[in-house]
Scaffold this motif. Structure first.
Motif, short mmCIF file in Angstrom:
data_model
loop_
_atom_site.label_atom_id
_atom_site.label_comp_id
_atom_site.label_asym_id
_atom_site.label_seq_id
_atom_site.Cartn_x
_atom_site.Cartn_y
_atom_site.Cartn_z
N ALA A 107 -4.76 -11.71 -3.19
CA ALA A 107 -4.18 -13.03 -2.93
C ALA A 107 -2.70 -12.93 -2.60
O ALA A 107 -2.18 -13.70 -1.79
N GLY A 108 -2.02 -11.97 -3.19
CA GLY A 108 -0.59 -11.79 -2.92
C GLY A 108 -0.31 -11.06 -1.62
O GLY A 108 0.85 -10.91 -1.24
N GLY A 109 -1.35 -10.59 -0.94
CA GLY A 109 -1.18 -9.90 0.34
C GLY A 109 -0.74 -8.45 0.21
O GLY A 109 -0.44 -7.81 1.21
N ARG A 110 -0.70 -7.93 -1.00
CA ARG A 110 -0.22 -6.55 -1.20
C ARG A 110 -1.10 -5.54 -0.47
O ARG A 110 -0.59 -4.69 0.26
N VAL A 111 -2.38 -5.61 -0.69
CA VAL A 111 -3.30 -4.65 -0.09
C VAL A 111 -3.26 -4.77 1.43
O VAL A 111 -3.23 -3.77 2.14
N GLN A 112 -3.23 -5.99 1.92
CA GLN A 112 -3.21 -6.19 3.36
C GLN A 112 -1.98 -5.54 3.99
O GLN A 112 -2.07 -4.89 5.03
N ARG A 113 -0.83 -5.71 3.36
CA ARG A 113 0.41 -5.10 3.89
C ARG A 113 0.34 -3.58 3.84
O ARG A 113 0.75 -2.91 4.79
N LEU A 114 -0.17 -3.03 2.74
CA LEU A 114 -0.28 -1.58 2.62
C LEU A 114 -1.20 -1.00 3.70
O LEU A 114 -0.86 0.00 4.34
N VAL A 115 -2.34 -1.61 3.89
CA VAL A 115 -3.32 -1.10 4.86
C VAL A 115 -2.80 -1.29 6.28
O VAL A 115 -2.87 -0.35 7.09
N ALA A 116 -2.27 -2.44 6.60
CA ALA A 116 -1.76 -2.67 7.96
C ALA A 116 -0.66 -1.68 8.31
O ALA A 116 -0.66 -1.08 9.39
N ARG A 117 0.27 -1.48 7.41
CA ARG A 117 1.37 -0.56 7.67
C ARG A 117 0.87 0.87 7.75
O ARG A 117 1.36 1.68 8.56
N ALA A 118 -0.15 1.22 6.96
CA ALA A 118 -0.72 2.57 7.02
C ALA A 118 -1.36 2.83 8.38
O ALA A 118 -1.18 3.91 8.95
N VAL A 119 -2.08 1.86 8.92
CA VAL A 119 -2.68 2.02 10.25
C VAL A 119 -1.57 2.23 11.28
O VAL A 119 -1.65 3.13 12.12
N GLN A 120 -0.53 1.42 11.22
CA GLN A 120 0.58 1.56 12.17
C GLN A 120 1.22 2.94 12.06
O GLN A 120 1.49 3.60 13.06
N ARG A 121 1.47 3.37 10.85
CA ARG A 121 2.11 4.68 10.63
C ARG A 121 1.18 5.81 11.06
O ARG A 121 1.61 6.77 11.71
N LEU A 122 -0.11 5.74 10.71
CA LEU A 122 -1.06 6.77 11.12
C LEU A 122 -1.15 6.87 12.63
O LEU A 122 -1.12 7.98 13.19
#
Length: 162
Positions: free
Chosen positions: A140-155
């Protein structure tokens, strides 16, 4: 090879871009997949990895390796993706092994710089990823979404993907 389906469309590996991989990962998170599962599944078709096998490979990383607050599942799943993309085909290939180590180190350093930590317990806002209430609060806080989205971008940047 089965293709990953999100919503009503099928996303095939040859059509994947960073933007579509992020979208697929967000759809998977919304559907209830864990952070590590969503990350690996977002790359599965592109890597010609059966989605059921990808799910099995990634499932133990969630919640800091089995909901124990260890290294973030996004971080460990990213290591898996890096190995699948750049890892050696045989043990006698030290250059490939060294390349993987360098890519993992670069990802780890960037991940820590982006988020300030590597451990699930430090990244999830103090919520317990093993409890249903904690899982809901973390998402609900968007933590997981931010982590995963940024990981895809970085990968994708590290692996020179579109």
């Amino acid at each position: 090879m089965e293709h990953l389906t999100t919503g009503t469309e099928t996303i095939k590996g040859e059509n994947m871009t960073t933007t579509t991989r992020v979208t697929v990962a967000m759809d998977l998170l919304q559907a209830g997949y864990s952070c590590s599962e969503a990350l690996v599944l977002a790359y599965a078709d592109d890597l010609q990895l059966d989605s059921s096998l990808a799910l099995k490979l990634a499932s133990g990383f969630a919640g800091g390796m089995g909901d124990r607050y260890g290294t973030c599942g996004v971080m460990t799943a990213a290591c898996l993706v890096i190995g699948l993309v750049a890892g050696p085909d045989e043990i006698s290939n030290p250059a490939s092994r060294n390349r993987v180590r360098g890519l993992v180190a670069a990802f780890r350093e960037g991940f820590a710089a982006d988020h300030g930590a590597l451990a699930c317990g430090d990244l999830n806002g103090g919520f317990d990823p093993a409890s249903q209430e904690g899982k809901v609060a973390i998402r609900a806080g968007g933590r997981v979404q931010r982590l995963v989205a940024r990981a895809v971008q970085r990968l994708d940047a590290l692996l020179d993907r579109p």
